[in-house]
Scaffold this motif. Sequence first.
Motif, mmCIF file in Angstrom:
data_model
loop_
_atom_site.group_PDB
_atom_site.id
_atom_site.type_symbol
_atom_site.label_atom_id
_atom_site.label_comp_id
_atom_site.label_asym_id
_atom_site.label_seq_id
_atom_site.Cartn_x
_atom_site.Cartn_y
_atom_site.Cartn_z
ATOM 1 N N ARG A 3 -41.726 -4.950 -15.031
ATOM 2 C CA ARG A 3 -41.579 -3.513 -15.311
ATOM 3 C C ARG A 3 -41.050 -2.870 -14.039
ATOM 4 O O ARG A 3 -41.485 -3.206 -12.946
ATOM 5 C CB ARG A 3 -42.917 -2.868 -15.694
ATOM 6 C CG ARG A 3 -43.358 -3.234 -17.088
ATOM 7 C CD ARG A 3 -44.649 -2.547 -17.493
ATOM 8 N NE ARG A 3 -44.994 -2.983 -18.834
ATOM 9 C CZ ARG A 3 -45.136 -2.172 -19.868
ATOM 10 N NH1 ARG A 3 -45.024 -0.872 -19.714
ATOM 11 N NH2 ARG A 3 -45.426 -2.668 -21.055
ATOM 12 N N ARG A 51 -34.164 2.563 -38.286
ATOM 13 C CA ARG A 51 -34.904 1.343 -37.965
ATOM 14 C C ARG A 51 -35.560 0.777 -39.224
ATOM 15 O O ARG A 51 -35.834 1.501 -40.164
ATOM 16 C CB ARG A 51 -35.942 1.629 -36.882
ATOM 17 C CG ARG A 51 -35.273 1.954 -35.563
ATOM 18 C CD ARG A 51 -36.232 2.291 -34.458
ATOM 19 N NE ARG A 51 -35.478 2.626 -33.251
ATOM 20 C CZ ARG A 51 -35.954 3.324 -32.255
ATOM 21 N NH1 ARG A 51 -37.200 3.759 -32.266
ATOM 22 N NH2 ARG A 51 -35.193 3.590 -31.201
ATOM 23 N N LEU A 98 -40.098 -2.479 -28.218
ATOM 24 C CA LEU A 98 -40.927 -3.537 -27.631
ATOM 25 C C LEU A 98 -41.464 -4.471 -28.709
ATOM 26 O O LEU A 98 -41.425 -5.689 -28.554
ATOM 27 C CB LEU A 98 -42.081 -2.932 -26.822
ATOM 28 C CG LEU A 98 -41.691 -2.309 -25.485
ATOM 29 C CD1 LEU A 98 -42.868 -1.547 -24.885
ATOM 30 C CD2 LEU A 98 -41.192 -3.371 -24.521
ATOM 31 N N ARG A 99 -41.936 -3.908 -29.822
ATOM 32 C CA ARG A 99 -42.430 -4.744 -30.925
ATOM 33 C C ARG A 99 -41.310 -5.626 -31.468
ATOM 34 O O ARG A 99 -41.522 -6.803 -31.773
ATOM 35 C CB ARG A 99 -43.003 -3.872 -32.048
ATOM 36 C CG ARG A 99 -44.432 -3.438 -31.810
ATOM 37 C CD ARG A 99 -45.090 -2.879 -33.062
ATOM 38 N NE ARG A 99 -44.387 -1.762 -33.652
ATOM 39 C CZ ARG A 99 -44.532 -0.491 -33.301
ATOM 40 N NH1 ARG A 99 -45.378 -0.167 -32.341
ATOM 41 N NH2 ARG A 99 -43.845 0.455 -33.895
ATOM 42 N N GLU A 119 -42.809 -10.393 -21.779
ATOM 43 C CA GLU A 119 -42.590 -9.485 -20.644
ATOM 44 C C GLU A 119 -42.615 -10.250 -19.331
ATOM 45 O O GLU A 119 -43.503 -11.070 -19.097
ATOM 46 C CB GLU A 119 -43.659 -8.398 -20.641
ATOM 47 C CG GLU A 119 -43.467 -7.381 -19.542
ATOM 48 C CD GLU A 119 -44.464 -6.235 -19.589
ATOM 49 O OE1 GLU A 119 -44.711 -5.663 -18.513
ATOM 50 O OE2 GLU A 119 -44.973 -5.901 -20.684
ATOM 51 N N ALA A 149 -40.103 1.500 -21.791
ATOM 52 C CA ALA A 149 -41.516 1.286 -22.122
ATOM 53 C C ALA A 149 -42.021 2.246 -23.194
ATOM 54 O O ALA A 149 -42.902 1.889 -23.985
ATOM 55 C CB ALA A 149 -42.379 1.394 -20.863
ATOM 56 N N SER A 150 -41.476 3.445 -23.261
ATOM 57 C CA SER A 150 -41.924 4.414 -24.267
ATOM 58 C C SER A 150 -41.394 4.089 -25.666
ATOM 59 O O SER A 150 -41.843 4.676 -26.645
ATOM 60 C CB SER A 150 -41.508 5.825 -23.860
ATOM 61 O OG SER A 150 -40.088 5.896 -23.746
ATOM 62 N N ASN A 151 -40.472 3.141 -25.774
ATOM 63 C CA ASN A 151 -39.908 2.739 -27.064
ATOM 64 C C ASN A 151 -40.773 1.622 -27.660
ATOM 65 O O ASN A 151 -40.439 0.447 -27.591
ATOM 66 C CB ASN A 151 -38.449 2.294 -26.895
ATOM 67 C CG ASN A 151 -37.791 1.879 -28.188
ATOM 68 O OD1 ASN A 151 -38.408 1.852 -29.257
ATOM 69 N ND2 ASN A 151 -36.521 1.543 -28.100
ATOM 70 N N GLU A 152 -41.903 2.016 -28.236
ATOM 71 C CA GLU A 152 -42.846 1.035 -28.766
ATOM 72 C C GLU A 152 -42.234 0.187 -29.873
ATOM 73 O O GLU A 152 -42.504 -1.014 -29.960
ATOM 74 C CB GLU A 152 -44.107 1.741 -29.246
ATOM 75 C CG GLU A 152 -44.903 2.366 -28.110
ATOM 76 C CD GLU A 152 -46.119 3.135 -28.594
ATOM 77 O OE1 GLU A 152 -46.528 2.962 -29.760
ATOM 78 O OE2 GLU A 152 -46.666 3.895 -27.778
ATOM 79 N N GLU A 153 -41.392 0.786 -30.705
ATOM 80 C CA GLU A 153 -40.737 0.009 -31.773
ATOM 81 C C GLU A 153 -39.815 -1.047 -31.180
ATOM 82 O O GLU A 153 -39.752 -2.177 -31.674
ATOM 83 C CB GLU A 153 -39.951 0.925 -32.706
ATOM 84 C CG GLU A 153 -40.822 1.767 -33.613
ATOM 85 C CD GLU A 153 -39.995 2.755 -34.424
ATOM 86 O OE1 GLU A 153 -39.850 2.520 -35.633
ATOM 87 O OE2 GLU A 153 -39.489 3.732 -33.828
#
Length: 146
Positions: free
Chosen positions: A130, A81, A117-118, A127, A111-115
Amino acid sequence: MNDLRIEPARSEGRLADWRDVHNTIIPTAVLSPDEVRERAGRNRLEVVYLGEVAVGCSTVRPPDEETAAATVIARTLPGFRGRGVGTALYERGLAHARTLSDEGVETVVLASNEEGLRFALARGFVEVERYVLPGDTVPFVTLRLA
């Protein structure tokens, strides 16, 4: 990245590489080879390679009964990344998605993939929903390109 290339996931080898990347990034929804073959029949699946190493994959889903928007999902393995891999996948997928629907573009991120989502939020997605798949505890986030 001169040795970055994106290949259609049509052969068994490419489908296996797509599956490996998907299952690494989405451990809550691991796909079997048969499930990947079925998805390849209705979606455009691609794998991105850095040299000979699969470092990402993408899915472009056409609109269906549930949504009039096309869906673009770009996945990059964590160690790769921040190098333009996801951007290359996303831009290619977005161009294709725009040929499939005039009703917009969505993406889906665990949702646990913060990168992830950013990444989506930085590209103008917002969004909209969910949801949790049966038997899972981590929600998926649906985002729509504003």
